[in-house]
Design a protein around this motif. Sequence first.
Motif, mmCIF file in Angstrom:
data_model
loop_
_atom_site.group_PDB
_atom_site.id
_atom_site.type_symbol
_atom_site.label_atom_id
_atom_site.label_comp_id
_atom_site.label_asym_id
_atom_site.label_seq_id
_atom_site.Cartn_x
_atom_site.Cartn_y
_atom_site.Cartn_z
ATOM 1 N N LYS A 76 -7.615 -132.003 -51.723
ATOM 2 C CA LYS A 76 -6.841 -133.018 -52.440
ATOM 3 C C LYS A 76 -6.589 -134.179 -51.485
ATOM 4 O O LYS A 76 -6.031 -133.985 -50.409
ATOM 5 N N ILE A 77 -7.036 -135.373 -51.897
ATOM 6 C CA ILE A 77 -6.796 -136.557 -51.078
ATOM 7 C C ILE A 77 -6.046 -137.640 -51.847
ATOM 8 O O ILE A 77 -5.714 -138.664 -51.286
ATOM 9 N N LEU A 78 -5.779 -137.392 -53.131
ATOM 10 C CA LEU A 78 -4.967 -138.331 -53.909
ATOM 11 C C LEU A 78 -3.508 -137.939 -53.670
ATOM 12 O O LEU A 78 -2.982 -137.050 -54.302
ATOM 13 N N GLY A 79 -2.892 -138.590 -52.706
ATOM 14 C CA GLY A 79 -1.581 -138.183 -52.215
ATOM 15 C C GLY A 79 -1.777 -137.590 -50.836
ATOM 16 O O GLY A 79 -2.806 -137.814 -50.202
ATOM 17 N N PRO A 80 -0.836 -136.812 -50.365
ATOM 18 C CA PRO A 80 -1.010 -136.196 -49.041
ATOM 19 C C PRO A 80 -2.217 -135.267 -49.034
ATOM 20 O O PRO A 80 -2.501 -134.590 -50.019
ATOM 21 N N LEU A 81 -2.945 -135.255 -47.927
ATOM 22 C CA LEU A 81 -4.109 -134.387 -47.788
ATOM 23 C C LEU A 81 -3.683 -132.931 -47.904
ATOM 24 O O LEU A 81 -2.738 -132.493 -47.243
ATOM 25 N N GLU A 82 -4.373 -132.200 -48.764
ATOM 26 C CA GLU A 82 -4.156 -130.758 -48.910
ATOM 27 C C GLU A 82 -5.516 -130.087 -48.971
ATOM 28 O O GLU A 82 -6.416 -130.547 -49.668
ATOM 29 N N VAL A 83 -5.622 -128.976 -48.258
ATOM 30 C CA VAL A 83 -6.852 -128.188 -48.244
ATOM 31 C C VAL A 83 -6.458 -126.746 -48.512
ATOM 32 O O VAL A 83 -5.484 -126.247 -47.958
ATOM 33 N N SER A 84 -7.218 -126.091 -49.373
ATOM 34 C CA SER A 84 -6.976 -124.668 -49.621
ATOM 35 C C SER A 84 -8.317 -123.943 -49.619
ATOM 36 O O SER A 84 -9.359 -124.516 -49.928
ATOM 37 N N PHE A 86 -10.848 -137.320 -60.711
ATOM 38 C CA PHE A 86 -10.196 -138.566 -61.104
ATOM 39 C C PHE A 86 -11.226 -139.619 -61.510
ATOM 40 O O PHE A 86 -11.078 -140.284 -62.539
ATOM 41 N N ARG A 87 -12.269 -139.748 -60.707
ATOM 42 C CA ARG A 87 -13.307 -140.741 -61.018
ATOM 43 C C ARG A 87 -13.992 -140.421 -62.344
ATOM 44 O O ARG A 87 -14.286 -141.322 -63.135
ATOM 45 N N ALA A 88 -14.233 -139.145 -62.612
ATOM 46 C CA ALA A 88 -14.861 -138.743 -63.877
ATOM 47 C C ALA A 88 -13.962 -139.090 -65.063
ATOM 48 O O ALA A 88 -14.427 -139.610 -66.084
#
Length: 109
Positions: free
Chosen positions: A4-12, A100-102
């Motif tokens: 997730k890069i829309l907002g704070p970076l999150e990786v899972s 989001f782009r889609a």
Amino acid sequence: MRFKILGPLEVSDDEGRPVLVSRRLHRCTLALLLLHAGQPRSSGELVSALWGEDPPLSPDVSLRSCVYGIRKLLPEARLRTHPAGYLISVQPDELDLTGFRALADRGRD
């Protein structure tokens, strides 16, 4: 994996557990690569984006060290060296920006 890069970076990871990207430089570098997922980014471009007018004395060494740190957090071959620089590979459903782009494209249609 999920990025997730829309907002704070999150990786899972694949199990949904958070992957801690604790160093600021690692987060910034990973975010830059994810903004252009599937497209190589040159060392010069990354150095310029990360440090601007005030790069460290050995920017290429610092960048390689940073990429090495990120690689330790991700599955093998996810972030690789490419003849044109560095390349991160993600599936479309792994990156929130792709979704989001889609949706934006569908909205325009």
